[in-house]
Every structure is written in C-alpha cells, then in structure tokens.
Design an enzyme around this catalytic site. Structure first.
Site, PDB file in Angstrom:
ATOM      1  N   ASN A   8      57.400  27.140  67.568  1.00 39.82           N
ATOM      2  CA  ASN A   8      56.315  27.721  67.032  1.00 39.82           C
ATOM      3  C   ASN A   8      55.114  27.169  67.499  1.00 39.82           C
ATOM      4  O   ASN A   8      54.825  26.213  67.187  1.00 39.82           O
ATOM      5  CB  ASN A   8      56.666  27.611  65.348  1.00 39.82           C
ATOM      6  CG  ASN A   8      55.398  28.114  64.676  1.00 39.82           C
ATOM      7  OD1 ASN A   8      54.500  28.918  65.086  1.00 39.82           O
ATOM      8  ND2 ASN A   8      55.269  27.856  63.483  1.00 39.82           N
ATOM      9  N   HIS A  92      55.752  32.186  57.046  1.00 42.67           N
ATOM     10  CA  HIS A  92      55.262  30.627  57.233  1.00 42.67           C
ATOM     11  C   HIS A  92      54.637  30.047  56.086  1.00 42.67           C
ATOM     12  O   HIS A  92      53.533  30.899  55.714  1.00 42.67           O
ATOM     13  CB  HIS A  92      54.846  30.574  58.660  1.00 42.67           C
ATOM     14  CG  HIS A  92      54.863  29.085  59.133  1.00 42.67           C
ATOM     15  ND1 HIS A  92      53.924  28.261  58.539  1.00 42.67           N
ATOM     16  CD2 HIS A  92      55.870  28.447  59.782  1.00 42.67           C
ATOM     17  CE1 HIS A  92      54.172  27.016  59.130  1.00 42.67           C
ATOM     18  NE2 HIS A  92      55.271  27.098  60.003  1.00 42.67           N
ATOM     19  N   GLU A  94      52.079  28.224  56.438  1.00 37.54           N
ATOM     20  CA  GLU A  94      50.637  28.109  56.579  1.00 37.54           C
ATOM     21  C   GLU A  94      50.026  29.811  56.478  1.00 37.54           C
ATOM     22  O   GLU A  94      48.817  29.808  56.323  1.00 37.54           O
ATOM     23  CB  GLU A  94      50.545  27.731  58.121  1.00 37.54           C
ATOM     24  CG  GLU A  94      50.736  26.452  58.266  1.00 37.54           C
ATOM     25  CD  GLU A  94      51.222  25.852  59.738  1.00 37.54           C
ATOM     26  OE1 GLU A  94      51.170  26.430  60.569  1.00 37.54           O
ATOM     27  OE2 GLU A  94      51.778  24.672  59.575  1.00 37.54           O
ATOM     28  N   GLU A 163      61.927  25.266  55.663  1.00 35.33           N
ATOM     29  CA  GLU A 163      60.800  24.468  56.283  1.00 35.33           C
ATOM     30  C   GLU A 163      60.008  23.865  54.681  1.00 35.33           C
ATOM     31  O   GLU A 163      59.329  24.521  54.283  1.00 35.33           O
ATOM     32  CB  GLU A 163      59.812  25.207  56.859  1.00 35.33           C
ATOM     33  CG  GLU A 163      60.233  25.624  57.998  1.00 35.33           C
ATOM     34  CD  GLU A 163      59.319  25.865  59.223  1.00 35.33           C
ATOM     35  OE1 GLU A 163      59.362  25.500  60.343  1.00 35.33           O
ATOM     36  OE2 GLU A 163      58.131  26.623  58.954  1.00 35.33           O
TER      37      GLU A 163
HETATM   38  P1  PGA Z   1      56.127  20.992  63.024  1.00 34.36           P
HETATM   39  O1  PGA Z   1      56.052  22.380  62.457  1.00 34.36           O
HETATM   40  O2  PGA Z   1      57.771  21.008  63.807  1.00 34.36           O
HETATM   41  O3  PGA Z   1      55.113  20.624  63.733  1.00 34.36           O
HETATM   42  O4  PGA Z   1      56.397  20.013  61.663  1.00 34.36           O
HETATM   43  C1  PGA Z   1      57.214  23.153  62.094  1.00 34.36           C
HETATM   44  C2  PGA Z   1      56.914  24.539  61.824  1.00 34.36           C
HETATM   45  O5  PGA Z   1      55.727  24.630  61.094  1.00 34.36           O
HETATM   46  O6  PGA Z   1      57.297  25.532  62.157  1.00 34.36           O
END
Ligand code: PGA
Length: 254
Positions: A8, A92, A94, A163
C-alpha cells in the site's frame, strides 16, 4: 493456500518509483511462493500495471460507491478496473479518519468494487483506546459484520486485512499471541457467517510489517499474508517480506 503480500503506497510514489520497483519485483515474482499485489496512488495504476505486464497484480486504495456521477475528485471502481487494477483497498483506517468513512459506506464501496470485478481488501482494526479497554475484538468483529455484504465470498471474492490503528506506521506491532487471537476470532466470524466460503477468505495482517518481523508474523496461524505500507516503497524491503512469506508457506503454516 498461497500467502498474499500487498503493498500500500498510500499517497507516495512517482513514475520514478514505478520504474525502480517494477523490474525488481518482476525479477523475483515467479520464484516466490506468495502472490504479490501493489496498490499505488490512482495516477500510477495504469503505468504500474503496464510495467508489471500482468505478472503482478495492481490495486487501488479506495473507490466511490457509485458507478459514475457528480462526485468531483472521486474515482469509480470501473475506472480503477479500466486503468488496470484488479484489487482495491477499502475501509483503510486512514480513509476512516481523514474522510469519516463509516462501515455502511465501506459496505457500499465493497459492493461497487465487486460489481466492477475488483477484489476488495477490506481493512478493519481497533484503535489504541479500544485495545487498552479490552474491546479490540468487539470493535473489529463489529466493523466486519457491518461492512461485509452477504455475497462477500462469491466471485470475485474478497480479502480481510486486520490492521490495528496504533500499529500503522508506528513501528509497533501486537504480540504474536494477540495477532493469532484476533485472526482466529475473525476466522470464526467468517465461518459462522459464510460457512465453507468463510473458511477460505485470506486474512492479512497489516501494521509495521518489516523484513525484521515478517517471518514471525507470517508464520502465525490464520495469517494469510500481509498488507505493507512504508516497507512497500523500498523494493528490497518489500521483496524481503515476500520471501518470508515463501518460507512460511513452505513450512505449512501459511
Ligand atoms: P505500515 O502501513 O506498514 O506503514 O504500518 C500499513 C498500512 O497502513 O496498510
């Protein structure tokens, strides 16, 4: 089942990164026991898909729930598909934080993605407060129950990515026991709801997966692969993680 390692890129990358990473990934992909998927920003889907020549799949990072219309700045699932994507990351944390996406919206997006022939990668995860309160499993299973549509396991299928919000980009990861427990709980929920189809859904772990911890994470029960953020921007790191998946599969733990 082959493990799947998904990169990602988030809002990172450029034509220069495509030119650097695509040949490195192509040089190894055929020898790996894991499947690879790269999810760049929308503007790079087409060039990356061309550079990877169908040998490695490409995905988007979000799509709109509608097929088309007056939604300035948004991208429909069919457009991602036409650009060369076969997967799309949805829900996600975010997106949930930056754009206030709810489980109901994530569900509508999953339905749109599936209708366009894209395989959704559905992200769920608790924040730090929920983990501290002992509510992590309730939060994650609730997100899953509300966001997965009834036909989730029918073709083109879908993946789930666990996650924990506090592990993303932080360098912190849950203990092996906590990852295994959550993946087991997700598997039980998928089986209870979807029967045999729910037993086959790959459940990926995401959140600070790096070459140094990949083998340990990928060897855990019910971990079907990894969703990798930061480390997916460095070809050597992404491939080192993918090689750890190879070992996990070979050991029969994938
Ligand atoms: P990271 O992100 O590996 O930088 O912790 C994972 C993600 O948000 O999919």
């Amino acid at each position: 089942m082959r493990q799947i390692i998904i990169g990602n890129w988030k809002m990172n990358g450029s034509n220069a990164l495509v030119a650097e990473i695509a040949p490195a990934v192509l040089a190894e992909a055929a020898q790996l026991a894991a499947d690879l998927v790269l999810c760049p920003p929308a503007t790079l889907i087409a060039p990356l898909a061309v550079a990877l020549a169908g040998q490695v799949k490409v995905g988007g990072q979000d799509c709109h729930a509608q097929e088309a219309g007056a939604h300035t700045g948004d991208i429909a699932a069919g457009m991602l598909r036409e650009a060369g994507a076969s997967y799309v990351i949805l829900g996600h944390s975010e997106r949930r934080a930056d754009h206030g996406e709810t489980d109901a919206e994530v569900r509508a997006k999953i339905e749109a993605a599936r209708a366009a022939g894209l395989t959704p990668i559905v992200c769920v995860g608790e924040d730090e407060a929920a983990r501290a309160e002992g509510a992590a499993e309730t939060v994650v299973l609730g997100q899953l129950a509300r966001s997965l549509p009834e036909d989730f396991v029918a073709p083109p299928g879908g993946l789930v990515a666990y996650e924990p919000v506090w592990a993303i980009g932080s360098g912190r990861t849950p203990t092996a026991g906590d990852i295994a427990a959550m993946h087991g709980a997700i598997r039980a929920a998928l089986r209870a709801r979807f029967g045999a189809g729910g037993a086959r859904v790959a459940i990926l772990y995401g959140g600070s997966v790096k070459p140094a911890n990949a083998a340990r994470v990928l060897a855990l029960p019910e971990v079907g692969g990894a969703l990798v953020g930061g480390a997916s921007l460095i070809a050597g790191d992404f491939l080192a993680i993918a090689r750890a998946a190879t070992l996990g599969s070979a050991a029969g733990t994938g």
